[in-house]
Design an enzyme around this catalytic site. Structure first.
Site, mmCIF file in Angstrom:
data_model
loop_
_atom_site.group_PDB
_atom_site.id
_atom_site.type_symbol
_atom_site.label_atom_id
_atom_site.label_comp_id
_atom_site.label_asym_id
_atom_site.label_seq_id
_atom_site.Cartn_x
_atom_site.Cartn_y
_atom_site.Cartn_z
ATOM 1 N N HIS A 73 -10.034 -8.563 2.282
ATOM 2 C CA HIS A 73 -8.841 -7.760 2.541
ATOM 3 C C HIS A 73 -7.876 -8.582 3.395
ATOM 4 O O HIS A 73 -8.298 -9.195 4.387
ATOM 5 C CB HIS A 73 -9.228 -6.462 3.270
ATOM 6 C CG HIS A 73 -8.054 -5.575 3.499
ATOM 7 N ND1 HIS A 73 -7.484 -4.820 2.491
ATOM 8 C CD2 HIS A 73 -7.318 -5.339 4.604
ATOM 9 C CE1 HIS A 73 -6.453 -4.163 2.980
ATOM 10 N NE2 HIS A 73 -6.329 -4.455 4.259
ATOM 11 N N ASP A 129 -11.567 -0.098 2.545
ATOM 12 C CA ASP A 129 -11.349 -1.212 3.485
ATOM 13 C C ASP A 129 -11.948 -0.912 4.860
ATOM 14 O O ASP A 129 -11.459 -1.409 5.887
ATOM 15 C CB ASP A 129 -9.845 -1.520 3.644
ATOM 16 C CG ASP A 129 -9.182 -1.860 2.317
ATOM 17 O OD1 ASP A 129 -9.842 -2.510 1.491
ATOM 18 O OD2 ASP A 129 -8.023 -1.463 2.116
ATOM 19 N N THR A 132 -18.203 -0.165 1.899
ATOM 20 C CA THR A 132 -18.805 1.145 2.176
ATOM 21 C C THR A 132 -17.803 2.193 1.678
ATOM 22 O O THR A 132 -16.679 1.830 1.289
ATOM 23 C CB THR A 132 -19.091 1.319 3.684
ATOM 24 O OG1 THR A 132 -17.856 1.210 4.385
ATOM 25 C CG2 THR A 132 -20.072 0.281 4.208
ATOM 26 N N MET A 177 -8.175 -4.278 -7.636
ATOM 27 C CA MET A 177 -7.284 -3.282 -7.048
ATOM 28 C C MET A 177 -7.594 -1.871 -7.566
ATOM 29 O O MET A 177 -6.778 -1.243 -8.235
ATOM 30 C CB MET A 177 -5.824 -3.657 -7.353
ATOM 31 C CG MET A 177 -5.453 -5.055 -6.912
ATOM 32 S SD MET A 177 -5.770 -5.359 -5.163
ATOM 33 C CE MET A 177 -4.282 -4.661 -4.471
ATOM 34 N N ARG A 178 -8.785 -1.410 -7.242
ATOM 35 C CA ARG A 178 -9.193 -0.065 -7.666
ATOM 36 C C ARG A 178 -9.873 0.620 -6.497
ATOM 37 O O ARG A 178 -10.627 -0.005 -5.742
ATOM 38 C CB ARG A 178 -10.234 -0.148 -8.801
ATOM 39 C CG ARG A 178 -9.749 -0.725 -10.094
ATOM 40 C CD ARG A 178 -9.093 0.294 -10.979
ATOM 41 N NE ARG A 178 -9.886 1.493 -11.194
ATOM 42 C CZ ARG A 178 -9.389 2.624 -11.693
ATOM 43 N NH1 ARG A 178 -8.112 2.711 -11.985
ATOM 44 N NH2 ARG A 178 -10.160 3.680 -11.865
ATOM 45 N N SER A 207 -10.060 -10.540 6.196
ATOM 46 C CA SER A 207 -11.426 -10.128 6.537
ATOM 47 C C SER A 207 -12.258 -10.002 5.277
ATOM 48 O O SER A 207 -11.817 -9.380 4.302
ATOM 49 C CB SER A 207 -11.420 -8.753 7.229
ATOM 50 O OG SER A 207 -10.462 -8.678 8.258
ATOM 51 N N ASN A 255 -15.978 -7.437 -0.232
ATOM 52 C CA ASN A 255 -14.559 -7.393 -0.580
ATOM 53 C C ASN A 255 -13.809 -8.288 0.395
ATOM 54 O O ASN A 255 -14.276 -8.531 1.514
ATOM 55 C CB ASN A 255 -14.039 -5.949 -0.467
ATOM 56 C CG ASN A 255 -12.574 -5.835 -0.862
ATOM 57 O OD1 ASN A 255 -12.134 -6.438 -1.852
ATOM 58 N ND2 ASN A 255 -11.806 -5.067 -0.099
ATOM 59 N N GLN A 277 -6.284 -19.020 3.989
ATOM 60 C CA GLN A 277 -7.499 -18.754 4.785
ATOM 61 C C GLN A 277 -8.509 -17.939 3.985
ATOM 62 O O GLN A 277 -9.720 -18.111 4.132
ATOM 63 C CB GLN A 277 -7.140 -18.018 6.085
ATOM 64 C CG GLN A 277 -6.303 -18.840 7.027
ATOM 65 C CD GLN A 277 -6.974 -20.163 7.358
ATOM 66 O OE1 GLN A 277 -8.156 -20.219 7.690
ATOM 67 N NE2 GLN A 277 -6.223 -21.242 7.249
ATOM 68 N N LEU A 329 -12.811 2.901 -5.476
ATOM 69 C CA LEU A 329 -14.112 3.086 -6.131
ATOM 70 C C LEU A 329 -14.723 4.429 -5.744
ATOM 71 O O LEU A 329 -14.549 4.905 -4.615
ATOM 72 C CB LEU A 329 -15.049 1.952 -5.701
ATOM 73 C CG LEU A 329 -14.537 0.556 -6.067
ATOM 74 C CD1 LEU A 329 -15.284 -0.520 -5.284
ATOM 75 C CD2 LEU A 329 -14.658 0.322 -7.565
ATOM 76 N N ARG A 364 -11.663 8.468 -12.964
ATOM 77 C CA ARG A 364 -12.291 7.436 -12.149
ATOM 78 C C ARG A 364 -13.809 7.379 -12.340
ATOM 79 O O ARG A 364 -14.409 6.310 -12.397
ATOM 80 C CB ARG A 364 -11.958 7.746 -10.691
ATOM 81 C CG ARG A 364 -11.958 6.588 -9.776
ATOM 82 C CD ARG A 364 -11.416 6.948 -8.412
ATOM 83 N NE ARG A 364 -9.964 7.038 -8.356
ATOM 84 C CZ ARG A 364 -9.134 6.009 -8.412
ATOM 85 N NH1 ARG A 364 -9.597 4.788 -8.524
ATOM 86 N NH2 ARG A 364 -7.841 6.184 -8.352
#
Ligand code: GRF
Length: 220
Positions: free
Chosen positions: A117, A153, A149, A98-99, A144, A115, A181, A101, A73
């Site tokens: 979610h 999520d 951070t 889709m990773r 959302s 991001n 949405q 971090l 990673r």
């Protein structure tokens, strides 16, 4: 800030892994003149991501950085940051990227990475959110946009969309209504950032200098 900098579109890099419908919504809003950004590059960690063709059709430079070719990673995230920084973005947009971090990567883009979610955060972090919301008996669900951070999520939400859960919902039907949405609120959030109205201060997201209210967790 000079007048020129203020009027220049915000340089953005978008990261994807999949179909890129959110990317498309951002491209469309930009083209319609509703979003003062310049998408400098779209980067995918998957060579087969459908979103790459969307970017190409829009004349946006694309890059594939295949994570399976990296030893771990840290090495991947270092190479990714190097590639992103080459474009000097003021904002990095994760659009179905889709990773997980590394903390170093997240820290590097602190306050300038968003991001989206598919849940009403902080409920249903992680995967399979629509099925989990139905199983938990949630009456409302949604999406959302949040600052990224180190907690997955877990960053402060900047814009959310609430979608009522219907009697006969399936994960697929619910997902489709939530996705609709997402396409509305992601350009909206990016627009607020581009206008300089959205900031991250410590762990608090501010809109026009005021803390953005956060929801409390409703499901364990
Ligand atoms: C969206 O539901 C997004 O919230 C999630 O992954 C999905 C990506 O869809 N993180 P797309 O690639 O933008 O169509």
């Amino acid at each position: 800030m000079t007048a020129n900098e203020r009027d220049a579109p915000l340089p953005v890099v978008i990261l994807i892994s999949g179909g890129g419908s959110n990317l498309q919504a951002i491209i469309d809003a930009t083209r319609a003149g509703r979003l003062p950004i310049e998408i400098r590059a779209v980067i995918s960690n998957r060579p087969d991501a459908g979103g790459l063709a969307r970017a190409e059709r829009a004349g946006i430079p694309t890059h594939v950085l295949d994570h399976t070719r990296f030893e771990g990673r840290e090495a991947f995230d270092r190479a990714l940051a190097e590639l992103i920084d080459h474009f000097q973005p003021a904002l990095v947009v994760l659009a179905g990227f889709m990773r997980i971090l590394t903390p170093e990567f997240v820290e590097h883009y602190r306050g300038r990475m968003l991001n989206i979610h598919p849940s009403l955060l902080p409920d249903f972090q992680g995967l399979d959110t629509h099925r989990r919301a139905l199983e938990a008996g949630a009456r409302e669900h949604g999406a959302s946009v949040h600052f990224v951070t180190p907690e997955l999520d877990g960053g402060p939400v900047v814009v959310r969309a609430v979608v009522p859960v219907l009697e006969d919902d399936t994960p697929e039907r619910l997902a489709a209504r939530v996705l609709e949405q997402e396409h509305r609120i992601y350009p909206e959030a990016i627009g607020l950032f581009a206008q300089g109205r959205l900031k991250l201060e410590g762990d608090t997201a501010l809109l026009d200098g005021e803390p953005i209210p956060q929801r409390s967790r409703q499901f364990p």
